[in-house]
Design a protein around this motif. Structure first.
Motif, PDB file in Angstrom:
ATOM      1  N   PHE A 104      35.695  45.503  46.492  1.00 30.09           N
ATOM      2  CA  PHE A 104      34.893  44.311  46.740  1.00 30.09           C
ATOM      3  C   PHE A 104      35.590  43.067  46.197  1.00 30.09           C
ATOM      4  CE2 PHE A 104      31.952  47.839  46.775  1.00 30.09           C
ATOM      5  CZ  PHE A 104      31.197  47.579  47.907  1.00 30.09           C
ATOM      6  N   ARG A 105      35.090  41.906  46.679  1.00 33.37           N
ATOM      7  CA  ARG A 105      35.593  40.615  46.209  1.00 33.37           C
ATOM      8  C   ARG A 105      34.465  39.605  46.236  1.00 33.37           C
ATOM      9  NH1 ARG A 105      40.179  36.640  48.913  1.00 33.37           N
ATOM     10  NH2 ARG A 105      38.493  36.231  50.389  1.00 33.37           N
ATOM     11  N   HIS A 106      34.484  38.711  45.270  1.00 29.00           N
ATOM     12  CA  HIS A 106      33.588  37.555  45.257  1.00 29.00           C
ATOM     13  C   HIS A 106      34.481  36.317  45.228  1.00 29.00           C
ATOM     14  CE1 HIS A 106      29.776  35.459  44.410  1.00 29.00           C
ATOM     15  NE2 HIS A 106      30.505  34.655  43.663  1.00 29.00           N
ATOM     16  N   ASP A 137      39.077  42.698  43.841  1.00 26.28           N
ATOM     17  CA  ASP A 137      40.046  41.624  44.099  1.00 26.28           C
ATOM     18  C   ASP A 137      39.591  40.360  43.386  1.00 26.28           C
ATOM     19  OD1 ASP A 137      42.020  41.610  46.991  1.00 26.28           O
ATOM     20  OD2 ASP A 137      41.036  43.422  46.261  1.00 26.28           O
ATOM     21  N   ILE A 138      40.469  39.791  42.576  1.00 27.26           N
ATOM     22  CA  ILE A 138      40.142  38.581  41.807  1.00 27.26           C
ATOM     23  C   ILE A 138      40.712  37.359  42.534  1.00 27.26           C
ATOM     24  CG2 ILE A 138      40.386  37.396  39.599  1.00 27.26           C
ATOM     25  CD1 ILE A 138      40.725  40.104  38.264  1.00 27.26           C
ATOM     26  N   LEU A 139      39.836  36.547  43.104  1.00 25.26           N
ATOM     27  CA  LEU A 139      40.241  35.346  43.828  1.00 25.26           C
ATOM     28  C   LEU A 139      39.978  34.124  42.951  1.00 25.26           C
ATOM     29  CD1 LEU A 139      41.203  33.915  46.399  1.00 25.26           C
ATOM     30  CD2 LEU A 139      38.835  33.928  47.198  1.00 25.26           C
ATOM     31  N   ILE A 140      41.042  33.581  42.372  1.00 24.05           N
ATOM     32  CA  ILE A 140      40.911  32.482  41.420  1.00 24.05           C
ATOM     33  C   ILE A 140      42.026  31.455  41.607  1.00 24.05           C
ATOM     34  CG2 ILE A 140      39.686  33.779  39.622  1.00 24.05           C
ATOM     35  CD1 ILE A 140      42.433  34.234  38.284  1.00 24.05           C
ATOM     36  N   LYS A 141      41.879  30.358  40.897  1.00 25.82           N
ATOM     37  CA  LYS A 141      42.899  29.314  40.808  1.00 25.82           C
ATOM     38  C   LYS A 141      43.376  29.234  39.355  1.00 25.82           C
ATOM     39  CE  LYS A 141      41.127  26.617  44.700  1.00 25.82           C
ATOM     40  NZ  LYS A 141      40.638  25.299  45.180  1.00 25.82           N
ATOM     41  N   PHE A 160      42.063  46.238  39.093  1.00 25.78           N
ATOM     42  CA  PHE A 160      41.958  44.840  39.515  1.00 25.78           C
ATOM     43  C   PHE A 160      43.247  44.416  40.225  1.00 25.78           C
ATOM     44  CE2 PHE A 160      39.217  44.738  35.647  1.00 25.78           C
ATOM     45  CZ  PHE A 160      38.053  44.238  36.197  1.00 25.78           C
ATOM     46  N   VAL A 161      43.111  43.481  41.168  1.00 29.29           N
ATOM     47  CA  VAL A 161      44.292  42.851  41.749  1.00 29.29           C
ATOM     48  C   VAL A 161      44.028  41.354  41.895  1.00 29.29           C
ATOM     49  CG1 VAL A 161      43.588  43.322  44.157  1.00 29.29           C
ATOM     50  CG2 VAL A 161      46.007  42.920  43.612  1.00 29.29           C
ATOM     51  N   VAL A 191      45.929  45.751  35.990  1.00 25.02           N
ATOM     52  CA  VAL A 191      45.876  44.557  36.839  1.00 25.02           C
ATOM     53  C   VAL A 191      47.145  44.464  37.682  1.00 25.02           C
ATOM     54  CG1 VAL A 191      45.675  42.049  36.901  1.00 25.02           C
ATOM     55  CG2 VAL A 191      44.445  43.354  35.141  1.00 25.02           C
ATOM     56  N   TYR A 192      46.965  44.353  38.983  1.00 24.70           N
ATOM     57  CA  TYR A 192      48.053  44.179  39.946  1.00 24.70           C
ATOM     58  C   TYR A 192      48.041  42.729  40.444  1.00 24.70           C
ATOM     59  CZ  TYR A 192      48.590  49.306  40.448  1.00 24.70           C
ATOM     60  OH  TYR A 192      48.827  50.644  40.240  1.00 24.70           O
ATOM     61  N   CYS A 193      49.040  42.380  41.251  1.00 24.55           N
ATOM     62  CA  CYS A 193      49.090  41.028  41.817  1.00 24.55           C
ATOM     63  C   CYS A 193      49.588  41.082  43.256  1.00 24.55           C
ATOM     64  CB  CYS A 193      50.017  40.131  40.985  1.00 24.55           C
ATOM     65  SG  CYS A 193      49.977  38.388  41.479  1.00 24.55           S
ATOM     66  N   LYS A 194      48.870  40.395  44.141  1.00 19.88           N
ATOM     67  CA  LYS A 194      49.301  40.280  45.538  1.00 19.88           C
ATOM     68  C   LYS A 194      50.205  39.064  45.707  1.00 19.88           C
ATOM     69  CE  LYS A 194      45.263  42.436  47.662  1.00 19.88           C
ATOM     70  NZ  LYS A 194      44.125  42.270  48.590  1.00 19.88           N
ATOM     71  N   VAL A 195      51.351  39.296  46.294  1.00 23.12           N
ATOM     72  CA  VAL A 195      52.250  38.193  46.651  1.00 23.12           C
ATOM     73  C   VAL A 195      51.840  37.794  48.070  1.00 23.12           C
ATOM     74  CG1 VAL A 195      54.635  37.411  46.797  1.00 23.12           C
ATOM     75  CG2 VAL A 195      54.007  39.219  45.183  1.00 23.12           C
TER      76      VAL A 195
END
Length: 276
Positions: A104-106, A137-141, A160-161, A191-195
């Motif tokens: 999920f993502r918020h 999925d962590i959608l942040i700035k 987490f990604v 924690v992972y990271c999407k490029v």
């Protein structure tokens, strides 16, 4: 080499539901569905994708699952659920019945409070994800990075990604504060990271591949080759050059890595993280 696009979107465009697609983004004010993506994946030898929510509603999760049922290219779905709802566990239990629903993502980046994710009810909802083997999925700035570090620290066993490199201010050439925050998050092994999504953080019309190198270097060095994954952010990337141009930037950058490392980045890490 198995390639998986770990981050893209589908929608049937509606000007009310999709009000975030503003007039300066008119090129994507239309429908984008699996039949539109399939030729791009085929051209670039990409085996499948993970469809990510673009609207905060239960209907969105059901819409994406419906597409996934009928499309072989969709390997997994990251949906939306109200983590603050009183019936959050029953909702997660419901979605656990769908094998392609992976997490999920918020849209945290849109919340006025940068510490929204640390709210008690939201945190309670997140605490239930591991029970059902869901990712988040962590959608942040960049301004959310400190809160995000506190957030992930509370859930050491949750996968987490970070989406879109946490949206560094590439157009403005700002890097220091973002680099510090990325370094903090990368210390957590879960924690992972999407490029992904980098072209739309640069100047949409005049970016050069060299603009991204310092940011890529930081992410790859911080997370290592086992915790980074390719994502296109299609069709949003249409705003800034499109799928193939963004893909070439990453193809050229990752050419220096070993075959094993490239295989991890382009597909295996996404397969492992989302359990595709």
């Amino acid at each position: 080499m198995l390639k998986i696009d770990s981050h893209q979107h589908f929608w049937i465009y509606d000007p009310v539901k999709d009000a975030w697609i503003t007039d300066d983004m008119s090129v994507i004010q239309r429908d984008f569905l699996p039949d539109n993506l399939a030729p791009l994946l085929q051209y670039n030898h990409i085996s499948g994708c993970v469809a990510i929510q673009a609207d905060q509603s239960d209907k969105e999760s059901d819409f994406l699952l419906g597409l996934a049922k009928d499309s072989h290219i969709i390997r997994g779905v990251v949906g939306w659920v109200d983590f603050q709802a009183d019936d959050i566990e029953s909702r997660l239990e419901h979605y656990s019945r769908f094998p392609k629903l992976k997490g999920f993502r918020h849209v945290l980046q849109a919340e006025p409070d940068v510490r929204f994710m640390l709210g008690a009810k939201f945190m309670h909802g997140i605490s239930l994800l591991k029970k059902y083997d869901f990712t988040y999925d962590i959608l942040i700035k960049p301004q959310h990075l400190q809160a995000a570090a506190e957030f992930v620290a509370a859930f050491p066993e949750q996968r987490f990604v970070i989406d879109h490199l946490a949206k560094p201010l590439i157009k403005d050439g700002l890097i220091d504060e973002w680099q510090e925050g990325i370094g903090r998050l990368a210390k957590f092994p879960n924690v992972y990271c999407k490029v992904s999504g980098f072209v739309t953080e640069a100047d949409w019309h005049s970016w050069q591949a060299a603009d991204f190198i310092p940011y890529f270097d930081i992410v790859f060095n911080s997370f290592g080759l086992k915790r980074v994954m390719f994502g296109s952010d299609w069709p949003v990337n249409v705003l800034a050059g499109g799928y193939n141009r963004a893909l070439k930037v990453l193809t050229d950058y990752t050419a220096k890595f070993t075959e094993t490392e490239q295989a991890q980045f382009w597909g295996q890490n996404a397969m492992d993280f989302y359990r595709l």
